[in-house]
Design an enzyme around this catalytic site. Structure first.
Site, PDB file in Angstrom:
ATOM      1  N   GLY A  17       0.765  -1.241   0.000  1.00 13.86           N
ATOM      2  CA  GLY A  17       0.000   0.000   0.000  1.00 13.86           C
ATOM      3  C   GLY A  17       0.797   1.293   0.000  1.00 13.86           C
ATOM      4  N   ARG A  68     -14.314 -16.728 -10.378  1.00 13.97           N
ATOM      5  CA  ARG A  68     -13.815 -15.362 -10.553  1.00 13.97           C
ATOM      6  C   ARG A  68     -14.964 -14.384 -10.766  1.00 13.97           C
ATOM      7  NH1 ARG A  68      -9.197 -13.648 -14.837  1.00 13.97           N
ATOM      8  NH2 ARG A  68     -10.871 -13.630 -16.377  1.00 13.97           N
ATOM      9  N   ARG A  94      -4.344  -9.286  -8.980  1.00 18.39           N
ATOM     10  CA  ARG A  94      -5.172 -10.284  -9.663  1.00 18.39           C
ATOM     11  C   ARG A  94      -5.590  -9.751 -11.031  1.00 18.39           C
ATOM     12  NH1 ARG A  94      -5.799 -14.352  -6.633  1.00 18.39           N
ATOM     13  NH2 ARG A  94      -7.278 -15.376  -8.010  1.00 18.39           N
ATOM     14  N   HIS A 112       1.804   0.204 -13.239  1.00 18.55           N
ATOM     15  CA  HIS A 112       2.617  -0.986 -13.505  1.00 18.55           C
ATOM     16  C   HIS A 112       4.101  -0.606 -13.432  1.00 18.55           C
ATOM     17  CE1 HIS A 112       3.606  -4.903 -15.144  1.00 18.55           C
ATOM     18  NE2 HIS A 112       4.490  -4.280 -15.903  1.00 18.55           N
ATOM     19  N   THR A 144      -7.712  -2.712 -19.777  1.00 17.60           N
ATOM     20  CA  THR A 144      -8.560  -3.362 -20.778  1.00 17.60           C
ATOM     21  C   THR A 144      -8.409  -4.870 -20.602  1.00 17.60           C
ATOM     22  OG1 THR A 144      -6.826  -3.487 -22.435  1.00 17.60           O
ATOM     23  CG2 THR A 144      -8.184  -1.488 -22.445  1.00 17.60           C
ATOM     24  N   ASP A 145      -9.004  -5.615 -21.514  1.00 16.96           N
ATOM     25  CA  ASP A 145      -8.886  -7.077 -21.489  1.00 16.96           C
ATOM     26  C   ASP A 145      -7.450  -7.561 -21.623  1.00 16.96           C
ATOM     27  OD1 ASP A 145     -11.442  -7.702 -21.153  1.00 16.96           O
ATOM     28  OD2 ASP A 145     -11.902  -8.077 -23.258  1.00 16.96           O
ATOM     29  N   ASP A 148      -2.008  -5.639 -18.787  1.00 13.57           N
ATOM     30  CA  ASP A 148      -0.957  -4.621 -18.873  1.00 13.57           C
ATOM     31  C   ASP A 148      -0.843  -4.048 -20.290  1.00 13.57           C
ATOM     32  OD1 ASP A 148      -0.389  -5.013 -16.159  1.00 13.57           O
ATOM     33  OD2 ASP A 148       1.098  -6.548 -16.583  1.00 13.57           O
ATOM     34  N   GLU A 177       6.784   5.930  -9.015  1.00 10.88           N
ATOM     35  CA  GLU A 177       5.349   5.601  -8.980  1.00 10.88           C
ATOM     36  C   GLU A 177       4.607   6.550  -8.047  1.00 10.88           C
ATOM     37  OE1 GLU A 177       4.244   1.443  -8.427  1.00 10.88           O
ATOM     38  OE2 GLU A 177       6.236   0.818  -9.074  1.00 10.88           O
TER      39      GLU A 177
HETATM   40  C1  GAR Z   1       3.922  -1.451  -7.148  1.00 12.04           C
HETATM   41  O1  GAR Z   1       5.248  -1.454  -7.597  1.00 12.04           O
HETATM   42  C2  GAR Z   1       2.966  -1.595  -8.319  1.00 12.04           C
HETATM   43  O2  GAR Z   1       3.401  -0.910  -9.467  1.00 12.04           O
HETATM   44  C3  GAR Z   1       2.997  -3.070  -8.530  1.00 12.04           C
HETATM   45  O3  GAR Z   1       2.968  -3.625  -7.241  1.00 12.04           O
HETATM   46  C4  GAR Z   1       3.622  -2.716  -6.339  1.00 12.04           C
HETATM   47  C5  GAR Z   1       2.688  -2.456  -5.202  1.00 12.04           C
HETATM   48  O4  GAR Z   1       3.305  -1.706  -4.192  1.00 12.04           O
HETATM   49  N1  GAR Z   1       1.899  -3.498  -9.316  1.00 12.04           N
HETATM   50  C6  GAR Z   1       1.934  -4.542 -10.116  1.00 12.04           C
HETATM   51  O5  GAR Z   1       2.930  -5.238 -10.255  1.00 12.04           O
HETATM   52  C7  GAR Z   1       0.642  -4.828 -10.855  1.00 12.04           C
HETATM   53  N2  GAR Z   1       0.826  -5.894 -11.785  1.00 12.04           N
HETATM   54  P1  GAR Z   1       2.462  -0.953  -3.090  1.00 12.04           P
HETATM   55  O6  GAR Z   1       1.460  -1.979  -2.533  1.00 12.04           O
HETATM   56  O7  GAR Z   1       3.469  -0.561  -2.059  1.00 12.04           O
HETATM   57  O8  GAR Z   1       1.771   0.206  -3.735  1.00 12.04           O
END
Ligand code: GAR
Length: 196
Positions: A17, A68, A94, A112, A144-145, A148, A177
């Site tokens: 988080g 799902r 997920r 991502h 989208t479908d 990534d 990020e």
């Molecule tokens: C982040 O680096 C995010 O970009 C990645 O998971 C991490 C979560 O960190 N997301 C993915 O890989 C999605 N496929 P956080 O829980 O500390 O924000």
């Protein structure tokens, strides 16, 4: 007098988080607000953070649903209770099915940890290093479908340092990020993001 935050954002998480935290901290200065947090993982530290901050938070545990489709129906119900304008996946681990993605088409975002279209999927930092990538970074895109593979809204990049390891690269991308996602939502709230 300002009208206050205009864009309501629901954040969907699975774990740590830190992106939720960055979004929430920067929302206080911005023109979007966090309507609430939903996690598929009841043990996610992100939920503890949300509770400490007084944000509406709940878990929709994917393991208790037989399919799902049932899980995603429950996830959609939890989200709709927050009446968000935008749904921001932030470390949600997920893959979402077609019905869910269509329901929120055009207002479902993901962050991502790579410069898409390079390195979709998991373990992006190790794979970038192994591929000898000279640049790496993070992408915010519409979901989208195609996993990534949705339209890219914004990216933040860095130069990979000689001899850099996975841990430092991950930390440096994560710091990007934490700037990129709030920036996108801020721009979205101002109507400056055009999506098709
Ligand atoms: C982040 O680096 C995010 O970009 C990645 O998971 C991490 C979560 O960190 N997301 C993915 O890989 C999605 N496929 P956080 O829980 O500390 O924000």
């Amino acid at each position: 007098m300002g009208l206050g935050p205009s864009l309501k954002v629901a954040v969907v998480v699975s774990g740590r988080g830190t992106n939720l935290r960055a979004l929430h901290e920067k929302a206080s200065k911005g023109n979007y607000s966090i309507a609430g947090v939903v996690s598929n993982n009841p043990m996610a530290p992100a939920l503890d953070y949300a509770s400490r901050q007084g944000l509406p938070a709940c878990a929709v545990d994917h393991r208790v649903y037989a399919t799902r489709a049932l899980f995603e129906g429950a996830l959609a119900e939890a989200l709709d209770r927050l009446s968000p304008d935008v749904i921001a996946l932030a470390g949600f681990l997920r893959v979402l099915g077609t019905d869910f993605v269509r329901r929120y088409q055009g207002r479902l975002l993901n962050i991502h940890p790579s410069l898409l279209p390079s390195f979709p999927g998991l373990d992006t930092h190790r794979r970038a290093l192994e591929a000898g990538a000279r640049e790496h970074g993070a992408t915010v895109h519409l979901v989208t479908d195609a996993v990534d593979g949705g339209p890219i809204i914004a990216q933040a990049g860095l130069r990979v340092a000689p001899g850099e390891d996975v841990a430092t690269l991950e930390a440096r991308v994560l710091a990007l990020e934490h700037e990129l996602y709030p920036y996108v939502l801020e721009r979205w709230a101002r109507g400056e993001v055009v999506t098709h």
